[in-house]
Design an enzyme around this catalytic site. Sequence first.
Site, PDB file in Angstrom:
ATOM      1  CD  GLU A   1      12.069  -4.166  -6.656  1.00  0.00           C
ATOM      2  OE1 GLU A   1      12.279  -5.368  -6.751  1.00  0.00           O
ATOM      3  OE2 GLU A   1      10.943  -3.654  -6.798  1.00  0.00           O
TER       4      GLU A   1
ATOM      5  CB  CYS B   1       7.534   4.426  -7.502  1.00  0.00           C
ATOM      6  SG  CYS B   1       6.844   3.282  -6.303  1.00  0.00           S
TER       7      CYS B   1
ATOM      8  CB  CYS C   1       7.015  -5.237   3.552  1.00  0.00           C
ATOM      9  SG  CYS C   1       5.587  -4.427   4.320  1.00  0.00           S
TER      10      CYS C   1
ATOM     11  CB  CYS D   1       2.661  -7.172  -1.826  1.00  0.00           C
ATOM     12  SG  CYS D   1       4.164  -6.209  -1.743  1.00  0.00           S
TER      13      CYS D   1
ATOM     14  N   GLY E   1       8.177  -1.834   1.174  1.00  0.00           N
ATOM     15  CA  GLY E   1       8.030  -1.448   2.576  1.00  0.00           C
ATOM     16  C   GLY E   1       6.764  -0.660   2.841  1.00  0.00           C
ATOM     17  CD  GLU E   2       2.511   1.096   5.666  1.00  0.00           C
ATOM     18  OE1 GLU E   2       1.694   0.527   4.941  1.00  0.00           O
ATOM     19  OE2 GLU E   2       2.563   2.350   5.775  1.00  0.00           O
TER      20      GLU E   2
ATOM     21  CB  SER F   1       1.069   4.438  -1.125  1.00  0.00           C
ATOM     22  OG  SER F   1       0.246   3.307  -1.209  1.00  0.00           O
TER      23      SER F   1
ATOM     24  CB  SER G   1      -3.659  -0.322   0.143  1.00  0.00           C
ATOM     25  OG  SER G   1      -2.645   0.107  -0.700  1.00  0.00           O
ATOM     26  CG  LEU G   2     -10.665   0.471   1.132  1.00  0.00           C
ATOM     27  CD1 LEU G   2     -10.187   0.997   2.459  1.00  0.00           C
ATOM     28  CD2 LEU G   2     -11.724   1.412   0.563  1.00  0.00           C
ATOM     29  CG  HIS G   3      -6.095  -3.526  -1.891  1.00  0.00           C
ATOM     30  ND1 HIS G   3      -6.085  -2.738  -3.006  1.00  0.00           N
ATOM     31  CD2 HIS G   3      -4.859  -3.418  -1.340  1.00  0.00           C
ATOM     32  CE1 HIS G   3      -4.888  -2.176  -3.147  1.00  0.00           C
ATOM     33  NE2 HIS G   3      -4.141  -2.569  -2.146  1.00  0.00           N
TER      34      HIS G   3
ATOM     35  CG  ASN H   1       0.047  -7.980 -12.871  1.00  0.00           C
ATOM     36  OD1 ASN H   1      -0.547  -7.992 -13.934  1.00  0.00           O
ATOM     37  ND2 ASN H   1       0.833  -7.000 -12.495  1.00  0.00           N
TER      38      ASN H   1
ATOM     39  CB  CYS I   1       6.929  -2.777  -4.896  1.00  0.00           C
ATOM     40  SG  CYS I   1       8.027  -2.870  -3.531  1.00  0.00           S
TER      41      CYS I   1
HETATM   42  S1  SF4 Z   1       1.711  -3.859  -0.209  1.00  0.00           S
HETATM   43 FE1  SF4 Z   1       3.056  -2.526   1.024  1.00  0.00          FE
HETATM   44  S2  SF4 Z   1       2.425  -2.950   3.145  1.00  0.00           S
HETATM   45 FE2  SF4 Z   1       1.626  -4.651   1.893  1.00  0.00          FE
HETATM   46  S3  SF4 Z   1       3.226  -6.250   1.977  1.00  0.00           S
HETATM   47 FE3  SF4 Z   1       3.627  -4.998   0.160  1.00  0.00          FE
HETATM   48  S4  SF4 Z   1       5.112  -3.476   0.857  1.00  0.00           S
HETATM   49 FE4  SF4 Z   1       4.143  -4.317   2.670  1.00  0.00          FE
END
Ligand code: SF4
Length: 380
Positions: free
Chosen positions: A96, A117, A124, A131, A172-173, A204, A227-229, A303, A346
């Site tokens: 995507e 993006c 992932c 996610c 993906g990371e 990111s 990403s802290l969250h 969401n 994503c």
């Molecule tokens: S937020 Fe990023 S690192 Fe976390 S599961 Fe989704 S794609 Fe993977």
Amino acid sequence: MKFQPDKPPVFAETPESLALRLAQRNEPSFRAGQVFKWIYKERARSPDQMTNLPRPLREWLSANFDFAPNTPVLGTDSSDVTRKILQRLRDGSLIETVILRAPRTGKDNEKARTTLCVSTQIGCAYGCRFCASGLKGWKRDLSAGEIVAQVMSALENKAADTLDNLVVMGMGEPLANYDNLIAALRILNAPWALGLGARRMTISTSGIVPKILTLAEEPLDVRLAVSLHGSTNAVRDKIMPINKQYPLETLLPACKTFAEKHGRMLTFEFILIAGVNDSIDQARSLAKIAREIHAHVNLIPCNPVAGLPWKRPSIARQQAFTHELHSCGISVTLRREKGTDIAAACGQLRLQVENGEANQSLQRGGPKSAQGNALGYHYH
Ligand code: SF4
């Protein structure tokens, strides 16, 4: 798993590597520059279009390189300014890419600012709880050529006639596919390719500490979003499994190192989840972290995620959290989501297509009617 295509994508080539191949055919080195001009300036998708190259060279290029490794299979329109594109790779995998358009402030007559993006992996392995990309696990990394091709293919879309910013925040990371990512960004940055400034690129990450430290040493001066969250380990553990491996006491010093080496603010992404991380105590500890690292904070109301009981906090609670950060002197943005009606987060559209839901929903007028914003935004 590594995918070996029949022909390598031409988008992984550099002037040096292509000139070397051409020299083996006794072609002059300036031919490499001609090829890149066709690809990146003229946006040619086939050597047949490269009319100033001799026919035998065009045939050799066609036989030895893939000029269209990514095929757009689906594009969505949303009621706001977001468009999501699904691309199929040579092994059949789907990725995507999201196009975000924003008006330029104070310049009504100018074209909108375009941000792409992009994805760096298929699936992932990191399993962040909000996610969709991680729901089916990791399948493989994208090659550098596939990442560059993803951008070039997206730029064929009429919604992306210009490219102002690139955010590596898709499926993906990114830092788990570090070498291919950096190779791709170097190509996109190069003057013989797109010439996109490194400061217009944001990576990111969910917080892979050793890779953040490696990135801090890169000459390519990209921006970083983390990403802290959760602003304490107890809360972050609930949302991001990676926190067990790289808890805050290792992550935050790495963020500080990156910020100091690059001499500017990084961004902390923080999804607000009702009753999980939206308390004033979380806001205060987040403010302490952001002040220490001199970071900007992006707040993203979550969401609902299919299969998880998480909910978006009330507007009042979102505002109270934001206000607390403001009153602590922190630079903070409370994000309005873009593209929730096209599953812009994503992994959502890919899942819908793989589950056979997207085509029906598009025919009915958009994925809103099928799955809506049932899955969470992706902010590693
Ligand atoms: S937020 Fe990023 S690192 Fe976390 S599961 Fe989704 S794609 Fe993977």
